[in-house]
Enzyme design. Structure first.
Site, PDB file in Angstrom:
ATOM      1  N   THR A 134     -42.379 -18.173  -3.431  1.00 55.13           N
ATOM      2  CA  THR A 134     -43.324 -17.460  -4.557  1.00 55.13           C
ATOM      3  C   THR A 134     -44.463 -16.850  -3.872  1.00 55.13           C
ATOM      4  OG1 THR A 134     -42.684 -19.420  -6.097  1.00 55.13           O
ATOM      5  CG2 THR A 134     -44.449 -17.833  -6.596  1.00 55.13           C
ATOM      6  N   LYS A 161     -44.907 -13.803  -9.044  1.00 54.89           N
ATOM      7  CA  LYS A 161     -45.762 -13.928 -10.206  1.00 54.89           C
ATOM      8  C   LYS A 161     -46.064 -12.660 -10.759  1.00 54.89           C
ATOM      9  CE  LYS A 161     -45.596 -18.357 -10.237  1.00 54.89           C
ATOM     10  NZ  LYS A 161     -45.182 -19.207 -11.496  1.00 54.89           N
ATOM     11  N   LYS A 265     -38.096 -28.828 -14.493  1.00 54.70           N
ATOM     12  CA  LYS A 265     -39.163 -29.360 -13.597  1.00 54.70           C
ATOM     13  C   LYS A 265     -39.584 -30.642 -13.938  1.00 54.70           C
ATOM     14  CE  LYS A 265     -42.024 -24.957 -12.948  1.00 54.70           C
ATOM     15  NZ  LYS A 265     -43.142 -24.257 -13.299  1.00 54.70           N
TER      16      LYS A 265
END
Length: 352
Positions: A134, A161, A265
């Site tokens: 990420t 992001k 998650k």
């Protein structure tokens, strides 16, 4: 086989660099570690990364909850892990990070008693898992630098992001694409856009010649209707993340046809809850993605065991500990996550 004691400690891990998303910026992972010791002196360990912006928990609240939940399971058999996990989830609704850490420690202890990899308990043989990396919110030049570094470290899939100003977001993703031309790209807006902004972002990326494979949680978590509208408008798959905590959420998302992909998650659903969500997704022909918070290798490898155990995950985003300056175990930079046993494979002594 009975749980002799549960201990809970703060676990502070500095980040490699500040990590900014649409919901805020983190400079360190302020985690919680939970240890479960059985009467046979076998120890299991779990950890979590409570985030008030995502799970609604502060670290202080997670510590208090994990300690109170530990009192509920002391004296109980780890073989009754399903009953124990159900009990702590019912007793502490909404405290998903804290209960995840304790659930992990219980399952780890159970597997260590039997010298069994966690993935085998979940139905699959252990095998290495490949993750993306990420790139947080930053200026385009910095995003490009991070992308170039990721490529040299062997990453072939990158998540960027976004979720701020659409123009800035487009420039950031273009910079990443320029420096990693062969990489698979996904974006995560962390609830930062409206359906119209989501469509404008994808259109402008297309005008710049950049292709993405996925847009994750483009609109606010409670706007399931908006998520469905976004899915209808976008030419790329849309994933539900913050809108999806429980199997009940998964059923609602299926009924409202709001997502192409479910982001599982463990810091939201736990291990056993993730199994239920995965079953709903498969029955409804919805793809699966596994994500993470800023957990240490303990939480990340637990999630990797879930991937090996369940199978069928189209996207793997388990890079939380890659963003840490120091971890609880030594590791090489790169996309491969080892999946070994017993339990999740991380020695509890390395966390203490």
């Amino acid at each position: 086989m009975r749980i002799e004691r549960v201990s809970v400690e703060p676990l502070d891990l500095p980040l490699r660099e500040p990590f900014e998303i649409a919901l805020g910026t983190q400079h360190a992972a302020e985690n919680v570690a939970v240890f479960v010791e059985t009467e046979n002196c076998v120890v299991g360990v779990g950890d979590c990364n409570p985030d008030p912006h995502v799970t609604g928990e502060t670290r202080e609240a997670a510590l208090a909850t994990a300690r109170a939940a530990g009192d509920l399971v002391e004296g109980e058999s780890v073989a009754d892990y399903r009953t124990l996990v159900s009990r702590i989830r019912r007793t502490f609704p909404g405290m998903v990070s804290a209960t995840f850490a304790l659930e992990t420690a219980i399952l780890d202890a159970y597997c260590r008693e039997r010298e069994l990899p966690l993935s085998e308990l979940l139905g699959g043989a252990p095998g290495a898992v490949q993750t993306d990396l990420t790139i947080g919110i930053c200026e385009p030049d910095e995003a490009g630098r991070r992308a170039a570094r990721a490529v040299t470290e062997g990453f072939s899939a990158l998540k960027v992001k976004v979720g701020t100003d659409v123009h800035r977001d487009v420039e950031r993703v273009v910079a990443v694409a320029d420096e990693a031309p062969g990489a698979t790209l996904t974006v995560d807006a962390n609830q930062g856009w409206t359906p119209k902004e989501s469509a404008r972002f994808v259109d402008r990326l297309g005008e710049r010649g950049v292709t993405i494979d996925l847009v994750e949680q483009p609109v606010p978590a409670d706007d399931v209707a908006g998520l469905a509208r976004t899915r209808d408008r976008l030419p790329v798959p849309v994933a539900a993340d913050e809108s999806l905590f429980s199997p009940a959420d998964a059923v609602r998302l299926v009924r409202e046809e709001a997502a192409d992909v479910f982001t599982v998650k463990l810091g939201k659903s736990g291990v056993l809850g993730a199994a239920d969500i995965a079953g709903i997704a498969r029955a409804a022909n919805v793809d699966l993605m596994v994500g993470c918070m800023l957990e240490s290798a303990v939480g990340i490898r637990t999630s990797a065991h879930v991937v090996s155990g369940f199978g069928g995950f189209s996207h793997v985003d388990l890079d939380g500990n890659q963003l840490l300056e120091t971890d609880v175990v030594e590791r090489d930079r790169g996309p491969e996550i080892p999946v070994t046993g017993p339990g999740h494979g991380v020695d509890p002594a390395s966390v203490q």
